[in-house]
Design a protein around this motif. Sequence first.
Motif, PDB file in Angstrom:
ATOM      1  N   TYR A  20      -5.567   2.977   4.524  1.00  0.00           N
ATOM      2  CA  TYR A  20      -4.148   3.026   4.862  1.00  0.00           C
ATOM      3  C   TYR A  20      -3.595   4.439   4.673  1.00  0.00           C
ATOM      4  CZ  TYR A  20      -4.549  -2.029   4.701  1.00  0.00           C
ATOM      5  OH  TYR A  20      -4.931  -3.324   4.939  1.00  0.00           O
ATOM      6  N   SER A  39      -2.936   1.400   9.219  1.00  0.00           N
ATOM      7  CA  SER A  39      -4.373   1.246   9.031  1.00  0.00           C
ATOM      8  C   SER A  39      -5.109   2.243   9.919  1.00  0.00           C
ATOM      9  CB  SER A  39      -4.803  -0.183   9.371  1.00  0.00           C
ATOM     10  OG  SER A  39      -6.213  -0.270   9.403  1.00  0.00           O
ATOM     11  N   VAL A  46       1.768  -1.445   8.387  1.00  0.00           N
ATOM     12  CA  VAL A  46       1.960  -2.377   7.286  1.00  0.00           C
ATOM     13  C   VAL A  46       2.964  -1.785   6.299  1.00  0.00           C
ATOM     14  CG1 VAL A  46      -0.363  -3.333   7.468  1.00  0.00           C
ATOM     15  CG2 VAL A  46       0.058  -1.382   5.944  1.00  0.00           C
ATOM     16  N   LEU A  48       3.414  -1.396   2.102  1.00  0.00           N
ATOM     17  CA  LEU A  48       2.645  -1.426   0.861  1.00  0.00           C
ATOM     18  C   LEU A  48       3.609  -1.427  -0.311  1.00  0.00           C
ATOM     19  CD1 LEU A  48      -0.014   1.337   1.661  1.00  0.00           C
ATOM     20  CD2 LEU A  48      -0.170  -1.117   2.105  1.00  0.00           C
ATOM     21  N   GLN A  86      -4.746  -4.617  -3.618  1.00  0.00           N
ATOM     22  CA  GLN A  86      -5.865  -3.681  -3.688  1.00  0.00           C
ATOM     23  C   GLN A  86      -5.640  -2.730  -4.854  1.00  0.00           C
ATOM     24  OE1 GLN A  86      -7.179  -1.826  -0.066  1.00  0.00           O
ATOM     25  NE2 GLN A  86      -6.738  -3.613   1.203  1.00  0.00           N
ATOM     26  N   TYR A  94      -1.632  -1.882  -5.333  1.00  0.00           N
ATOM     27  CA  TYR A  94      -0.611  -2.083  -4.302  1.00  0.00           C
ATOM     28  C   TYR A  94      -0.915  -3.355  -3.521  1.00  0.00           C
ATOM     29  CZ  TYR A  94      -4.096   0.088  -1.170  1.00  0.00           C
ATOM     30  OH  TYR A  94      -5.238   0.388  -0.466  1.00  0.00           O
ATOM     31  N   VAL A  96      -0.540  -5.375   0.155  1.00  0.00           N
ATOM     32  CA  VAL A  96      -0.420  -5.122   1.590  1.00  0.00           C
ATOM     33  C   VAL A  96       0.328  -6.294   2.232  1.00  0.00           C
ATOM     34  CG1 VAL A  96      -1.651  -4.622   3.727  1.00  0.00           C
ATOM     35  CG2 VAL A  96      -2.625  -3.905   1.529  1.00  0.00           C
TER      36      VAL A  96
END
Length: 698
Positions: A20, A39, A46, A48, A86, A94, A96
């Motif tokens: 990312y 991504s 996305v 985060l 993740q 973080y 997603v």
Amino acid sequence: MATSRPGDIFQPGDLLNNTYRVEAILGRGGTSEVYKARSEISGRVVALKALKSEFSMNDDYLALMTREEDMREVRHDAIVRYFDNQRMADGQVYLVMDYVDGPGLDQVMTSGPIPPDDVLRVAKCVAGGLVAAHERGIVHRDLSPDNIILRGGDPSDAVIIDFGIAKDTNPGAETIVGNEFAGKYAYAAPEQLSGGTDARSDLYSLGALLLAALRGAKPDMGRNPMEVVQKKAEPLDVSGIPEPMAGLIAKMSAPDPADRFQSARALLSALMTGQIADAPAGDDATVVTLPPKPAETGGGGRLWVPLVVVLALGGAGAGAWFSGLLDGVFTPSLPVAAPYTLVIDKPQDAAPSATGHVPSDTALAALAGLMGDQGGRADLELAQGEIAESWGDDIVALTDSISRLPEYRIDASGNTVRITGLTEDRALRDALESAALPGALTGTVQIELGPRLFPPDRIAPLLERFADCGALALVDPPLLGYGQTDTINIAGKLADVGARAQLRDAIAEMAGDRSISIDAELLNPALCQVETALPDAPSGGITTQFGFGDRPDINPTGRYFVGENPVIDIVLPAGVTDGFLWVSVLDVSGNVFHLLPNVNRPENDIAVLRDGVAGPVPVRVAYSVAEGDSPARLAFLVDDTTLGKSKILVLASDQDLFGGIRPTTESIASYTEALIAAQSSGAQVRSLDSAILTTAQK
């Protein structure tokens, strides 16, 4: 979008986990920051949500992030889509999620009131999203305008975000934080102030935010916790709001949860039809239609044909009947529920509710009866699924057994159940947690002990009872009371070795499972005697530095063994330049040794002791044996006659305290009398500092 700052967790251009690429920061909170990213693999944009570094290794905050990740199973256009958490190599965590492009409802409100038609569109979208979340047993608990995004600015495409509630102590966020409550004053339901939360709490918050949108300003709930509690007991003011929104909002935000819509589905139905009253209790239940009865006939001939057909079926027909192949023809077929879920929720000081699936009319009637006995209601659907044959009886037995709790919740998914609750009855808690689950049910039972909010004033009598060495005090007690995860902190001094444990046990008996920290200095009775006579003076920043007579090492612990030679320096800070210094040792045996001044060393004028030296200045009051070559230099070795804790007492004053030099040694009793007399005569102590010297056998 916000402007990037040097102290942000991530910077535009950062590549996270080789996937990312950060493009911009979207917002900052007390515990996390939200970023727009893309991504590098799929090109998908996305959002985060990153925990600040000080929270990334904290299990409580990680649990909140995991709670949001669990939302990925909920699919609805009005709920932001979550993916996974993740962790980076440096420990940064973080989450997603989908990037929803559009303004927050709070941003739209800054331009003034939102038209009623647009508010109604937002209400329908959000209510639909709540139906999807609640039917998964998930309650948002923090609905507010800043958690609603209008995708593309369209009120008909409102999206709920932020299903994980972090403990934000930022005063600007106006967030109350407790064991089971985190929500904004203006939008939180009244029961959340005392830790109670269920699906109806979200309906209250939705009503409050719709009212805010119609007015262009949040409801006034006061500026302090006491005002909030008072105002939350009153209905929201919907004067001037057009119908049907006024009636809908009034019912959604009734102070008593029992007076609100009892489910998001009932609310959504009212929003779609404009009918405010709740539907009858049976409207949401599955209706089972029995096959019609054969028509009455006037003669036997007309009955002959169907009778012949039945006889012609012979053994094959009978086999089909008993095997269940004909259940769909001769008996109603229940719909299949997957997953097969049931939630029975009894908040504190509120009626219980049962929502979900049951396998039979018998189970439905039994659960409805149990709910009715407690003034609650059941919103149940007949369904079949992957459950044990005894499931209905097992659930009824389980509900009956825990209904003695003032607060409980059963989350059932198939044969697995999770039971949580609260009670002040320790024996009842232990019995429920140790008992086997009924029948085929498996799962966990976790009953918390103690009231949801524990008032600090209940502890005060215990502190008075156990205080044997000066007053004991609560440290920063919360205004509204201690939550279940709060720690009760107590500070002071104790003389009785067993008093600390006894005090802890006495508080635990009332406060339940809450953590208790007693930071009490343990002193011997002789030292405690003088505590009552010490002046109420602040610290002057004068420190005590311990060393050894036979080596230059510093002894930061102040602990010495038999045979060692303590060296003691009193360090005057730069700001202490005048007045008089008084240094005494309150011995464990009940004696006082005056190190400065004494008959052999009468000079205690601070200016003279400094001898013109600026900055911090050490004044030696206990010397090494090698230095003790004159009566003015006190030196001593630790022997085994007075082992334990002694107190170094350092007083600073603007004038003579005692009207002359005290004897080098006196009893603590006579010294205590002298302190009391000095203060009675008007002598003022400018500052009081102390340290503990401990002696022990090797």
